[in-house]
Design an enzyme around this catalytic site. Structure first.
Site, PDB file in Angstrom:
ATOM      1  N   SER A 134       0.862  -1.181   0.000  1.00 23.50           N
ATOM      2  CA  SER A 134       0.000   0.000   0.000  1.00 23.50           C
ATOM      3  C   SER A 134       0.894   1.224   0.000  1.00 23.50           C
ATOM      4  O   SER A 134       2.056   1.156   0.437  1.00 23.50           O
ATOM      5  CB  SER A 134      -0.877   0.000   1.263  1.00 23.50           C
ATOM      6  OG  SER A 134      -1.460   1.264   1.494  1.00 23.50           O
ATOM      7  N   TYR A 147      -1.535  -0.796  10.394  1.00 20.74           N
ATOM      8  CA  TYR A 147      -1.595  -1.106   8.971  1.00 20.74           C
ATOM      9  C   TYR A 147      -0.344  -0.618   8.250  1.00 20.74           C
ATOM     10  O   TYR A 147       0.279  -1.363   7.484  1.00 20.74           O
ATOM     11  CB  TYR A 147      -2.845  -0.477   8.361  1.00 20.74           C
ATOM     12  CG  TYR A 147      -3.067  -0.835   6.914  1.00 20.74           C
ATOM     13  CD1 TYR A 147      -3.510  -2.108   6.555  1.00 20.74           C
ATOM     14  CD2 TYR A 147      -2.848   0.093   5.901  1.00 20.74           C
ATOM     15  CE1 TYR A 147      -3.721  -2.442   5.225  1.00 20.74           C
ATOM     16  CE2 TYR A 147      -3.062  -0.233   4.573  1.00 20.74           C
ATOM     17  CZ  TYR A 147      -3.502  -1.499   4.232  1.00 20.74           C
ATOM     18  OH  TYR A 147      -3.692  -1.815   2.917  1.00 20.74           O
TER      19      TYR A 147
END
Length: 270
Positions: A134, A147
């Site tokens: 990501s 995350y």
């Protein structure tokens, strides 16, 4: 690799994983898709001819069984797409320990387990790995500690493969998407729409979230799948340890310049 490859995709029932399965199957490759929920896997399998294999990416026995199923069926393994992942919000002082551990177990330990199980087969085929990380691995946002940390770790796990096994013919690269319209991304967009009372719902939330992105829109799963397919292919034969941002240009943007084009106002505290 031969022209026809055998690829295992984790998180293959929805979003980027499902789009990658469709692309690879359309190109004539054998694909095994895995995940914990049978229904979406079976739906993609019916649609594409991929092989569905229900498994928990964090369970060592399930991971071994997944690799064995692919090799037993097709006789080899040429590629892995490490796409399974979860997200939990929270700053360092707020994120619950159980959420932290879940994110790390799913986004880092799970790929590690699968790589260890698949490594002998990938070395034999001089195969390729693509990790779906990501832009959070490269840039951070608020309340995103678990995350972002997990995706940065996944990026370096993939680079470790390139460094340690590149001379044996293994390639390992990472794609870093920004907002992409997927089932996983729909959830925070739904929360944003509800919190801010956005009349346009999820669609308006995506527009809000990508207003500063140079592309001015979220990505589509198929756009990330195309990058993954290229990295798996012989066309990317000299690409190893790379990080490919598939983000509409968001990581190219200097936030300090946005005031010249936009009026930035903080939302109410949340």
């Amino acid at each position: 690799m031969s022209d026809q490859r055998v690829v295992v995709i984790t998180g293959g029932g929805t979003g980027i994983g499902a789009a990658t399965a469709r692309l690879l199957r359309a190109d004539g490759h054998h694909v095994v898709i895995s995940g914990r929920r049978p229904e979406p896997l079976e739906r993609v399998a019916r649609e594409t001819g991929a092989v569905a294999h229900v498994s928990d990416a964090t369970d060592p026995d399930d991971v071994e069984a997944l690799v064995e199923a692919a090799v037993s069926r097709f006789g080899r393994l040429d590629g892995l797409v490490l796409n399974a992942g979860v997200g939990r919000g929270g700053a360092v002082g707020d994120v619950a320990l159980e959420d932290w551990e879940l994110v790390m177990r799913t986004n880092v330990t799970g790929p590690f387990l699968l790589l260890r199980a698949a490594l002998p087969h990938l070395l034999r085929s001089r195969g390729a790995v693509v990790a779906v990380a990501s832009v959070s691995a490269l840039r951070n946002g608020s309340a995103n500690a678990a995350y972002a940390t997990s995706k940065a770790a996944l990026l370096q796990l993939c680079r470790s493969l390139a460094v340690d096994y590149g001379r044996d013919g293994l390639r390992a690269n990472t794609v870093c998407p920004s907002w992409v319209r997927t089932e996983m991304a729909d959830r925070p967009m739904t929360r944003l729409a509800e919190r801010e009372g956005l009349a346009g719902g999820v669609d308006e939330a995506y527009r809000e979230a990508t207003r500063l992105t140079p592309a001015g829109r979220p990505g589509e799963p198929e756009e990330v799948a195309a990058a993954i397919g290229w990295l798996l292919s012989p066309a990317a034969g000299y690409v190893n340890g790379a990080v490919l941002t598939v983000d509409g240009g968001v990581t190219a943007l200097d936030p300090g310049t946005t005031a010249f084009d936009f009026r930035i106002e903080p939302r109410r505290p949340h």
